[in-house]
Write a protein that holds these residues in place. Structure first.
Motif, PDB file in Angstrom:
ATOM      1  N   TYR A 291       0.830  -1.204   0.000  1.00  0.00           N
ATOM      2  CA  TYR A 291       0.000   0.000   0.000  1.00  0.00           C
ATOM      3  C   TYR A 291       0.867   1.258   0.000  1.00  0.00           C
ATOM      4  O   TYR A 291       0.629   2.202   0.751  1.00  0.00           O
ATOM      5  CB  TYR A 291      -0.939  -0.019   1.208  1.00  0.00           C
ATOM      6  CG  TYR A 291      -1.791  -1.271   1.257  1.00  0.00           C
ATOM      7  CD1 TYR A 291      -2.824  -1.451   0.344  1.00  0.00           C
ATOM      8  CD2 TYR A 291      -1.527  -2.276   2.191  1.00  0.00           C
ATOM      9  CE1 TYR A 291      -3.601  -2.610   0.375  1.00  0.00           C
ATOM     10  CE2 TYR A 291      -2.299  -3.426   2.228  1.00  0.00           C
ATOM     11  CZ  TYR A 291      -3.326  -3.597   1.313  1.00  0.00           C
ATOM     12  OH  TYR A 291      -4.086  -4.740   1.333  1.00  0.00           O
ATOM     13  N   ALA A 292       1.855   1.280  -0.852  1.00  0.00           N
ATOM     14  CA  ALA A 292       2.754   2.437  -0.940  1.00  0.00           C
ATOM     15  C   ALA A 292       2.019   3.647  -1.500  1.00  0.00           C
ATOM     16  O   ALA A 292       1.066   3.523  -2.290  1.00  0.00           O
ATOM     17  CB  ALA A 292       3.945   2.096  -1.816  1.00  0.00           C
ATOM     18  N   ASP A 293       2.462   4.839  -1.111  1.00  0.00           N
ATOM     19  CA  ASP A 293       1.852   6.081  -1.584  1.00  0.00           C
ATOM     20  C   ASP A 293       2.344   6.466  -2.978  1.00  0.00           C
ATOM     21  O   ASP A 293       1.749   7.329  -3.627  1.00  0.00           O
ATOM     22  CB  ASP A 293       2.159   7.224  -0.613  1.00  0.00           C
ATOM     23  CG  ASP A 293       1.512   7.012   0.749  1.00  0.00           C
ATOM     24  OD1 ASP A 293       0.451   6.359   0.797  1.00  0.00           O
ATOM     25  OD2 ASP A 293       2.087   7.488   1.746  1.00  0.00           O
ATOM     26  N   THR A 294       3.436   5.878  -3.424  1.00  0.00           N
ATOM     27  CA  THR A 294       4.024   6.208  -4.714  1.00  0.00           C
ATOM     28  C   THR A 294       3.548   5.243  -5.795  1.00  0.00           C
ATOM     29  O   THR A 294       3.011   4.167  -5.498  1.00  0.00           O
ATOM     30  CB  THR A 294       5.556   6.138  -4.634  1.00  0.00           C
ATOM     31  OG1 THR A 294       5.933   4.871  -4.073  1.00  0.00           O
ATOM     32  CG2 THR A 294       6.101   7.237  -3.751  1.00  0.00           C
ATOM     33  N   ASP A 295       3.729   5.628  -7.056  1.00  0.00           N
ATOM     34  CA  ASP A 295       3.456   4.714  -8.151  1.00  0.00           C
ATOM     35  C   ASP A 295       4.350   3.489  -8.027  1.00  0.00           C
ATOM     36  O   ASP A 295       5.468   3.574  -7.489  1.00  0.00           O
ATOM     37  CB  ASP A 295       3.707   5.391  -9.496  1.00  0.00           C
ATOM     38  CG  ASP A 295       2.687   6.480  -9.799  1.00  0.00           C
ATOM     39  OD1 ASP A 295       1.578   6.431  -9.214  1.00  0.00           O
ATOM     40  OD2 ASP A 295       3.001   7.373 -10.609  1.00  0.00           O
ATOM     41  N   GLU A 296       3.880   2.370  -8.538  1.00  0.00           N
ATOM     42  CA  GLU A 296       4.608   1.116  -8.385  1.00  0.00           C
ATOM     43  C   GLU A 296       6.071   1.245  -8.791  1.00  0.00           C
ATOM     44  O   GLU A 296       6.970   0.883  -8.026  1.00  0.00           O
ATOM     45  CB  GLU A 296       3.930   0.026  -9.232  1.00  0.00           C
ATOM     46  CG  GLU A 296       4.621  -1.324  -9.180  1.00  0.00           C
ATOM     47  CD  GLU A 296       3.976  -2.335 -10.111  1.00  0.00           C
ATOM     48  OE1 GLU A 296       4.188  -3.543  -9.917  1.00  0.00           O
ATOM     49  OE2 GLU A 296       3.264  -1.907 -11.058  1.00  0.00           O
ATOM     50  N   GLU A 297       6.333   1.777  -9.997  1.00  0.00           N
ATOM     51  CA  GLU A 297       7.705   1.817 -10.493  1.00  0.00           C
ATOM     52  C   GLU A 297       8.591   2.789  -9.707  1.00  0.00           C
ATOM     53  O   GLU A 297       9.822   2.668  -9.713  1.00  0.00           O
ATOM     54  CB  GLU A 297       7.742   2.160 -11.988  1.00  0.00           C
ATOM     55  CG  GLU A 297       7.208   3.526 -12.335  1.00  0.00           C
ATOM     56  CD  GLU A 297       5.699   3.541 -12.566  1.00  0.00           C
ATOM     57  OE1 GLU A 297       5.206   4.546 -13.123  1.00  0.00           O
ATOM     58  OE2 GLU A 297       5.016   2.562 -12.205  1.00  0.00           O
TER      59      GLU A 297
END
Length: 401
Positions: free
Chosen positions: A305-311
């Motif tokens: 559940y990161a706040d950044t885009d996957e890459e």
């Protein structure tokens, strides 16, 4: 220092004739293997070549001729094995598209060459082929599979057992087809991390079109490699070293086969490596497995559940279930040996069968050590044998388990 090459013989003899010359053995020093690249039409071709770095003024004309003949003979066999003339001819076919990728491991004594040939093949078909050759750089002689091992049959049997028990058992829909047994012995390469066996693409192929290969870490083969083996120095286990473990954990990288570590941008890893399948999930992480044969048993994680885009998300964990690392070897090292080397862990966590499934681990116990800002998780199975090492960016929460 000037580089002596086979220039004279190249002017006088075609490659097919060079391949037929008798082997000339010299003691002028180890050869060096290089790669040349050619762009022709829509094709990118790469070719290996041998040379000798020395001072030409140190030799008389007769010695220079002998050296040139020796290098020419070695190059002839290299060109024949890697089908240089055939690749050039195939690239001139109407509509031909060829991409060749050459890789080399070499030290002062041995070299291992691998050429991956994708696209238009020599017979005009479309496919992927792996061409390989290993050389003794002092003599120019080829190193065969049997020369690597004290008992080649026992080594091959052990490798086929690993294929059957670990590789075939883990295969799923990401393979187009896989006929892995018996294992070929005539197409292999090696480097610091282990031995890779390459298959024809009509026997082992990924859906992406690449022909398959199986990698064996040196620790999986070391009992069959004696002091007379050309790869003995490569296969020697690292000595137990707590300080190195602390230092590398603090740096966030295992080294070896996995080139990425904690904090690296996931997108950079996805650009450099080939995903085996869509990412798996644990309760709190996305887990990425890769197609590269040397990364069997390795994975990268990012927070689910990161706040950044996957890459753009930094790698939060690196898993290794097939590793021999400064005295810690999966499948061999037991809990008591881990504690004797690293001391008592900061925390331990018991993991039952249900939780283990969710966490992509075996049931057992995790020993958690903090070194610098990072954490080493040494996970042992129910028998107390090391099953997996995980580098983590931070100490996992109790609720993770």
């Amino acid at each position: 220092m000037k580089k002596i090459i086979m220039g004279l013989l190249l002017c006088l003899l075609p490659m097919t004739a060079l391949a037929e010359q008798e082997t000339v053995t010299t003691t002028y020093g180890p050869l060096t293997i290089g790669v040349s690249e050619t762009e022709t039409g829509d094709s990118h071709l790469e070719a290996f070549g041998a040379s000798l770095e020395s001072d030409e003024e140190a030799f008389d004309e007769e010695q220079l001729m002998e050296i040139s003949m020796w290098i020419g003979e070695v190059d002839g066999r290299i060109y024949e094995r890697f089908m240089v003339d055939e690749a050039a001819q195939a690239s001139r076919r109407a509509g031909a598209r060829i991409t060749q990728e050459a890789s080399i491991y070499q030290d002062e004594e041995i070299a291992s060459m691998v050429l991956i040939w994708k696209g238009t093949q020599a017979d005009g078909s479309d496919g992927c082929a792996a061409l390989t050759m290993a050389l003794d750089l002092a003599t120019g002689e080829e190193i065969t599979f049997d020369r690597l091992f004290t008992d080649p049959e026992a080594a091959a049997a052990a490798m086929e057992a690993i294929i059957e028990e670990e590789v075939l058992a883990a295969m799923s829909d990401y393979m187009e087809y896989a006929d892995l047994l018996p294992m070929p012995r005539d197409s292999f390469g090696f480097d610091e991390n282990g031995l890779t066996v390459y298959y024809p693409d009509d026997r082992y192929r990924y859906f992406g079109g690449a022909s398959g290969s199986v990698h064996f870490a040196w620790y999986e083969l070391e009992e069959f490699i004696g002091e007379d083996s050309p790869v003995y120095a490569l296969a020697k286990a690292q000595p137990a070293d707590r300080q190195e473990i602390e230092t590398q954990t603090a740096s966030g990288v295992f080294g070896g086969a996995m080139p990425f570590g904690l904090g690296d941008r996931l997108g950079d890893a996805l650009d450099a490596l080939t995903l085996l399948a869509d990412p798996d999930y644990t309760k709190d992480a996305m887990v990425y497995l890769f197609e590269e044969a040397s990364l069997r048993g390795w994975a990268l994680e990012i927070p689910r559940y990161a706040d950044t885009d996957e890459e753009d998300t930094p790698v939060s964990a690196v898993r290794a279930s097939r590793i021999s690392w400064h005295g810690l070897t999966t499948g061999r090292t037991v809990r008591e040996e881990i504690v004797a080397l690293l001391g008592e862990p900061e925390r331990t966590q018991s993991i039952d069968e249900d939780t283990a499934f969710d966490m992509m681990l075996e049931p057992g116990e995790s020993l958690l050590y903090r070194f610098g800002e990072h954490v080493l998780q040494a996970h042992v199975d129910e028998e107390g044998v090391l099953a997996c090492l995980i580098l983590r960016a931070s100490m996992p929460e109790e609720s993770l388990y």
